[in-house]
Design a protein around this motif. Structure first.
Motif, short mmCIF file in Angstrom:
data_model
loop_
_atom_site.label_atom_id
_atom_site.label_comp_id
_atom_site.label_asym_id
_atom_site.label_seq_id
_atom_site.Cartn_x
_atom_site.Cartn_y
_atom_site.Cartn_z
N SER A 29 0.82 -1.21 0.00
CA SER A 29 0.00 0.00 0.00
C SER A 29 0.85 1.26 0.00
CB SER A 29 -0.96 0.00 1.19
OG SER A 29 -0.24 0.14 2.39
N SER A 30 2.16 1.12 0.26
CA SER A 30 3.07 2.26 0.28
C SER A 30 3.88 2.38 -1.01
CB SER A 30 4.03 2.14 1.47
OG SER A 30 3.31 2.15 2.68
N GLY A 31 3.51 1.61 -2.03
CA GLY A 31 4.17 1.74 -3.33
C GLY A 31 5.32 0.80 -3.60
N TYR A 32 5.54 -0.17 -2.73
CA TYR A 32 6.59 -1.16 -2.95
C TYR A 32 6.02 -2.31 -3.76
CZ TYR A 32 9.31 1.08 0.78
OH TYR A 32 10.01 1.96 1.54
N MET A 33 6.85 -2.86 -4.66
CA MET A 33 6.46 -4.06 -5.39
C MET A 33 7.18 -5.24 -4.70
SD MET A 33 6.69 -5.02 -9.41
CE MET A 33 8.46 -5.27 -9.46
N ILE A 34 6.41 -6.19 -4.23
CA ILE A 34 6.98 -7.35 -3.54
C ILE A 34 7.54 -8.31 -4.59
CG2 ILE A 34 6.54 -9.24 -1.92
CD1 ILE A 34 6.18 -6.35 -0.75
N LEU A 35 8.83 -8.61 -4.48
CA LEU A 35 9.48 -9.53 -5.41
C LEU A 35 9.54 -10.94 -4.86
CD1 LEU A 35 12.53 -7.29 -6.48
CD2 LEU A 35 10.33 -7.58 -7.67
N GLU A 36 9.84 -11.07 -3.58
CA GLU A 36 10.00 -12.39 -2.96
C GLU A 36 9.57 -12.33 -1.50
OE1 GLU A 36 11.52 -15.06 -4.57
OE2 GLU A 36 12.59 -14.08 -6.20
N ARG A 37 9.14 -13.47 -1.00
CA ARG A 37 8.88 -13.65 0.44
C ARG A 37 9.59 -14.91 0.88
NH1 ARG A 37 2.76 -12.83 2.40
NH2 ARG A 37 3.86 -13.14 4.36
N ASN A 38 10.23 -14.84 2.02
CA ASN A 38 10.92 -15.99 2.61
C ASN A 38 11.87 -16.66 1.62
OD1 ASN A 38 7.77 -16.25 3.90
ND2 ASN A 38 9.49 -15.87 5.27
N TRP A 39 12.71 -15.85 0.97
CA TRP A 39 13.69 -16.36 0.01
C TRP A 39 14.82 -17.01 0.78
CZ3 TRP A 39 18.77 -15.84 -1.46
CH2 TRP A 39 19.09 -16.34 -2.72
N ARG A 40 15.14 -18.26 0.42
CA ARG A 40 16.14 -19.03 1.15
C ARG A 40 17.27 -19.49 0.24
NH1 ARG A 40 11.28 -20.72 3.41
NH2 ARG A 40 11.26 -20.82 5.68
N ILE A 48 11.45 -10.45 3.32
CA ILE A 48 10.76 -9.80 2.20
C ILE A 48 11.80 -9.10 1.33
CG2 ILE A 48 9.08 -8.04 1.50
CD1 ILE A 48 7.74 -8.43 4.26
N ILE A 49 11.68 -9.30 0.03
CA ILE A 49 12.49 -8.56 -0.92
C ILE A 49 11.51 -7.78 -1.79
CG2 ILE A 49 14.21 -8.66 -2.76
CD1 ILE A 49 14.87 -11.53 -1.61
N TYR A 92 21.50 -13.52 -3.26
CA TYR A 92 20.28 -13.20 -4.02
C TYR A 92 20.60 -12.27 -5.19
CZ TYR A 92 15.78 -11.21 -5.23
OH TYR A 92 14.67 -10.79 -5.94
N LEU A 93 21.34 -11.20 -4.93
CA LEU A 93 21.66 -10.23 -5.99
C LEU A 93 22.45 -10.90 -7.11
CD1 LEU A 93 22.70 -7.18 -3.77
CD2 LEU A 93 20.54 -7.49 -5.01
N HIS A 94 23.39 -11.76 -6.75
CA HIS A 94 24.17 -12.46 -7.77
C HIS A 94 23.29 -13.40 -8.59
CE1 HIS A 94 27.54 -14.40 -9.70
NE2 HIS A 94 27.04 -15.57 -9.33
N MET A 95 22.44 -14.17 -7.92
CA MET A 95 21.59 -15.13 -8.63
C MET A 95 20.59 -14.45 -9.57
SD MET A 95 20.90 -18.07 -5.78
CE MET A 95 20.03 -19.13 -6.92
N LYS A 96 20.14 -13.26 -9.20
CA LYS A 96 19.15 -12.53 -10.01
C LYS A 96 19.80 -11.57 -11.00
CE LYS A 96 15.58 -14.34 -7.99
NZ LYS A 96 14.55 -15.10 -8.68
#
Length: 128
Positions: A29-40, A48-49, A92-96
């Motif tokens: 609701s604050s303008g963030y786009m959710i990319l991932e939850r509970n990324w392992r 949250i990412i 995460y950053l490297h994999m994506k």
């Protein structure tokens, strides 16, 4: 005859899920786009990412219910946790393929009522 109110005791996972759901709702609701939850991955888990204004936002969600005898939720983010979140974020950053993206590490602090509804939510941007 009316049944007496019986307080349900929620486990840690249920409380964590309630806090994360509240955080996702707030961020969306604050303008963030959710990319991932509970990324392992092998180094740990990221709650949250999200993405906002071309910035990857890694959000650590901390919650408490009942008395604050153990301290506030945000006080539970210690040096070990910060290092774990940072190293997991690098994976995460490297994999994506996001190595060149700007990154913010935020903390969302949630206080829960007895029924797991949100009593309060605080967003600390660029917390570490």
């Amino acid at each position: 005859m009316k049944e007496p109110y019986v307080r349900k005791h929620y486990n840690r996972k249920e409380k964590g899920t309630a806090a994360e759901n509240g955080a996702v709702q707030y961020l969306s609701s604050s303008g963030y786009m959710i990319l991932e939850r509970n990324w392992r991955c092998r180094t740990g888990e990221l709650d949250i990412i999200a993405e906002r204004e071309d910035c990857i936002v890694v959000v650590e969600v901390r919650s408490r219910s009942g008395e604050l005898l153990q301290g506030t939720p945000e006080e539970s983010v210690n040096a070990r946790k910060i290092n774990q979140v940072r190293s997991t974020t690098q994976v995460y950053l490297h994999m994506k393929g996001y190595e060149e993206r700007r990154v913010s590490f935020d903390v969302i602090s949630v206080l829960l009522n007895d029924d797991l509804s949100l009593a309060s939510l605080s967003h600390i941007r660029e917390a570490f």
